[in-house]
Design a protein around this motif. Structure first.
Motif, PDB file in Angstrom:
ATOM      1  N   PRO A  24     -20.644  26.398  -0.658  1.00 44.60           N
ATOM      2  CA  PRO A  24     -19.711  26.505   0.475  1.00 44.60           C
ATOM      3  C   PRO A  24     -20.300  27.258   1.668  1.00 44.60           C
ATOM      4  O   PRO A  24     -20.151  26.825   2.815  1.00 44.60           O
ATOM      5  CB  PRO A  24     -18.509  27.247  -0.110  1.00 44.60           C
ATOM      6  CG  PRO A  24     -18.564  26.957  -1.562  1.00 44.60           C
ATOM      7  CD  PRO A  24     -20.025  26.883  -1.908  1.00 44.60           C
ATOM      8  N   CYS A  25     -20.997  28.356   1.408  1.00 45.89           N
ATOM      9  CA  CYS A  25     -21.618  29.125   2.500  1.00 45.89           C
ATOM     10  C   CYS A  25     -22.720  28.312   3.172  1.00 45.89           C
ATOM     11  O   CYS A  25     -22.837  28.288   4.398  1.00 45.89           O
ATOM     12  CB  CYS A  25     -22.195  30.440   1.983  1.00 45.89           C
ATOM     13  SG  CYS A  25     -20.961  31.557   1.328  1.00 45.89           S
ATOM     14  N   PHE A  26     -23.521  27.644   2.351  1.00 42.03           N
ATOM     15  CA  PHE A  26     -24.618  26.830   2.871  1.00 42.03           C
ATOM     16  C   PHE A  26     -24.074  25.676   3.717  1.00 42.03           C
ATOM     17  O   PHE A  26     -24.590  25.393   4.802  1.00 42.03           O
ATOM     18  CB  PHE A  26     -25.459  26.292   1.715  1.00 42.03           C
ATOM     19  CG  PHE A  26     -26.649  25.495   2.150  1.00 42.03           C
ATOM     20  CD1 PHE A  26     -27.754  26.122   2.701  1.00 42.03           C
ATOM     21  CD2 PHE A  26     -26.679  24.120   1.994  1.00 42.03           C
ATOM     22  CE1 PHE A  26     -28.857  25.392   3.097  1.00 42.03           C
ATOM     23  CE2 PHE A  26     -27.773  23.383   2.383  1.00 42.03           C
ATOM     24  CZ  PHE A  26     -28.871  24.010   2.936  1.00 42.03           C
ATOM     25  N   ALA A  27     -23.032  25.017   3.243  1.00 39.09           N
ATOM     26  CA  ALA A  27     -22.432  23.898   3.974  1.00 39.09           C
ATOM     27  C   ALA A  27     -21.874  24.374   5.315  1.00 39.09           C
ATOM     28  O   ALA A  27     -22.009  23.678   6.331  1.00 39.09           O
ATOM     29  CB  ALA A  27     -21.341  23.243   3.131  1.00 39.09           C
ATOM     30  N   CYS A  28     -21.271  25.555   5.334  1.00 44.54           N
ATOM     31  CA  CYS A  28     -20.750  26.103   6.594  1.00 44.54           C
ATOM     32  C   CYS A  28     -21.893  26.372   7.569  1.00 44.54           C
ATOM     33  O   CYS A  28     -21.782  26.085   8.768  1.00 44.54           O
ATOM     34  CB  CYS A  28     -19.960  27.380   6.336  1.00 44.54           C
ATOM     35  SG  CYS A  28     -18.378  27.095   5.525  1.00 44.54           S
ATOM     36  N   LYS A  29     -22.990  26.907   7.069  1.00 42.92           N
ATOM     37  CA  LYS A  29     -24.154  27.190   7.914  1.00 42.92           C
ATOM     38  C   LYS A  29     -24.705  25.893   8.519  1.00 42.92           C
ATOM     39  O   LYS A  29     -24.983  25.823   9.719  1.00 42.92           O
ATOM     40  CB  LYS A  29     -25.235  27.877   7.079  1.00 42.92           C
ATOM     41  CG  LYS A  29     -26.528  28.085   7.812  1.00 42.92           C
ATOM     42  CD  LYS A  29     -27.622  28.554   6.858  1.00 42.92           C
ATOM     43  CE  LYS A  29     -28.967  28.281   7.483  1.00 42.92           C
ATOM     44  NZ  LYS A  29     -30.001  28.049   6.537  1.00 42.92           N
ATOM     45  N   ILE A  30     -24.852  24.855   7.709  1.00 41.65           N
ATOM     46  CA  ILE A  30     -25.391  23.579   8.182  1.00 41.65           C
ATOM     47  C   ILE A  30     -24.424  22.913   9.152  1.00 41.65           C
ATOM     48  O   ILE A  30     -24.824  22.350  10.165  1.00 41.65           O
ATOM     49  CB  ILE A  30     -25.710  22.643   6.988  1.00 41.65           C
ATOM     50  CG1 ILE A  30     -26.762  23.286   6.087  1.00 41.65           C
ATOM     51  CG2 ILE A  30     -26.163  21.276   7.459  1.00 41.65           C
ATOM     52  CD1 ILE A  30     -28.042  23.685   6.790  1.00 41.65           C
ATOM     53  N   SER A  31     -23.144  22.998   8.860  1.00 43.74           N
ATOM     54  CA  SER A  31     -22.133  22.424   9.740  1.00 43.74           C
ATOM     55  C   SER A  31     -22.197  23.065  11.128  1.00 43.74           C
ATOM     56  O   SER A  31     -22.162  22.370  12.144  1.00 43.74           O
ATOM     57  CB  SER A  31     -20.744  22.623   9.126  1.00 43.74           C
ATOM     58  OG  SER A  31     -19.756  22.099   9.958  1.00 43.74           O
ATOM     59  N   LYS A  32     -22.304  24.368  11.175  1.00 39.31           N
ATOM     60  CA  LYS A  32     -22.405  25.095  12.453  1.00 39.31           C
ATOM     61  C   LYS A  32     -23.679  24.704  13.198  1.00 39.31           C
ATOM     62  O   LYS A  32     -23.661  24.457  14.404  1.00 39.31           O
ATOM     63  CB  LYS A  32     -22.367  26.606  12.187  1.00 39.31           C
ATOM     64  CG  LYS A  32     -22.544  27.452  13.407  1.00 39.31           C
ATOM     65  CD  LYS A  32     -21.346  27.374  14.305  1.00 39.31           C
ATOM     66  CE  LYS A  32     -21.497  28.381  15.437  1.00 39.31           C
ATOM     67  NZ  LYS A  32     -20.487  28.216  16.437  1.00 39.31           N
ATOM     68  N   LYS A  33     -24.787  24.632  12.474  1.00 46.62           N
ATOM     69  CA  LYS A  33     -26.069  24.273  13.071  1.00 46.62           C
ATOM     70  C   LYS A  33     -26.035  22.845  13.623  1.00 46.62           C
ATOM     71  O   LYS A  33     -26.676  22.538  14.620  1.00 46.62           O
ATOM     72  CB  LYS A  33     -27.167  24.413  12.016  1.00 46.62           C
ATOM     73  CG  LYS A  33     -28.560  24.261  12.541  1.00 46.62           C
ATOM     74  CD  LYS A  33     -29.562  24.544  11.425  1.00 46.62           C
ATOM     75  CE  LYS A  33     -30.977  24.296  11.874  1.00 46.62           C
ATOM     76  NZ  LYS A  33     -31.924  24.475  10.773  1.00 46.62           N
ATOM     77  N   TYR A  34     -25.273  21.976  12.984  1.00 48.10           N
ATOM     78  CA  TYR A  34     -25.147  20.585  13.413  1.00 48.10           C
ATOM     79  C   TYR A  34     -24.256  20.452  14.654  1.00 48.10           C
ATOM     80  O   TYR A  34     -24.267  19.445  15.323  1.00 48.10           O
ATOM     81  CB  TYR A  34     -24.589  19.755  12.252  1.00 48.10           C
ATOM     82  CG  TYR A  34     -24.622  18.266  12.473  1.00 48.10           C
ATOM     83  CD1 TYR A  34     -25.828  17.574  12.518  1.00 48.10           C
ATOM     84  CD2 TYR A  34     -23.445  17.555  12.634  1.00 48.10           C
ATOM     85  CE1 TYR A  34     -25.855  16.207  12.709  1.00 48.10           C
ATOM     86  CE2 TYR A  34     -23.467  16.184  12.829  1.00 48.10           C
ATOM     87  CZ  TYR A  34     -24.673  15.515  12.871  1.00 48.10           C
ATOM     88  OH  TYR A  34     -24.692  14.155  13.063  1.00 48.10           O
ATOM     89  N   GLY A  35     -23.489  21.497  14.938  1.00 47.01           N
ATOM     90  CA  GLY A  35     -22.628  21.475  16.114  1.00 47.01           C
ATOM     91  C   GLY A  35     -21.161  21.273  15.801  1.00 47.01           C
ATOM     92  O   GLY A  35     -20.346  21.059  16.693  1.00 47.01           O
ATOM     93  N   GLU A  36     -20.810  21.356  14.548  1.00 44.11           N
ATOM     94  CA  GLU A  36     -19.413  21.204  14.134  1.00 44.11           C
ATOM     95  C   GLU A  36     -18.811  22.582  13.859  1.00 44.11           C
ATOM     96  O   GLU A  36     -19.494  23.589  13.893  1.00 44.11           O
ATOM     97  CB  GLU A  36     -19.328  20.329  12.881  1.00 44.11           C
ATOM     98  CG  GLU A  36     -19.762  18.897  13.095  1.00 44.11           C
ATOM     99  CD  GLU A  36     -18.874  18.149  14.076  1.00 44.11           C
ATOM    100  OE1 GLU A  36     -17.676  18.458  14.165  1.00 44.11           O
ATOM    101  OE2 GLU A  36     -19.389  17.249  14.749  1.00 44.11           O
ATOM    102  N   CYS A  37     -17.539  22.596  13.541  1.00 42.89           N
ATOM    103  CA  CYS A  37     -16.827  23.836  13.243  1.00 42.89           C
ATOM    104  C   CYS A  37     -17.436  24.515  12.011  1.00 42.89           C
ATOM    105  O   CYS A  37     -17.718  23.867  11.009  1.00 42.89           O
ATOM    106  CB  CYS A  37     -15.356  23.531  12.998  1.00 42.89           C
ATOM    107  SG  CYS A  37     -14.386  24.972  12.527  1.00 42.89           S
TER     108      CYS A  37
END
Length: 128
Positions: free
Chosen positions: A44-57
């Motif tokens: 979950p933490c990793f997915a949040c990090k990647i999501s933010k880096k991709y430009g999403e919430c």
């Protein structure tokens, strides 16, 4: 007689000469061991990090905690990434990977973002 002047700003263009395939396979964790360990032990933490880096919430992947069988956010991110980078694959495979290989799927997306770090260059941009 009146005339109207139309001014258009140049739009950012991404020109990718990359392959139409994923840069690494779904199970190629040896390509980036630290990222894959992070993705495996705290997805979950990793997915949040990647999501933010991709430009999403940042918190978008946390919605999957309340989801059902299919991981809709993971699948949507895979589809979006394939569209952005011109990767040929199917939504069926995205669904399979998102459902049964969630952590590996996020790791693959992370590797792809690192591999395809394409800077956007504005043509005729004026510095102020």
């Amino acid at each position: 007689m009146s005339s109207t002047m139309v001014i258009r700003q140049p739009q950012p263009v991404m020109d990718s000469r990359e392959s139409e395939e994923w840069g690494s396979g779904i199970c190629d964790c040896c390509d980036d061991v630290p990222e894959c360990c992070f993705g495996f032990w705290c997805c979950p933490c990793f997915a949040c990090k990647i999501s933010k880096k991709y430009g999403e919430c940042l918190c978008l992947p946390l919605l999957e905690i309340f989801g059902g069988i299919i991981s809709p956010v993971t699948m949507s991110m895979r589809v979006s990434m394939r569209q952005r980078y011109g990767i040929k694959d199917t939504m069926c495979m995205d669904c399979v990977y998102a459902t049964f290989c969630t952590a590996c799927s996020w790791c693959q997306m992370s590797r792809e973002m690192k591999r395809r770090n394409i800077p956007i260059v504005l043509v005729s941009a004026k510095n102020t």
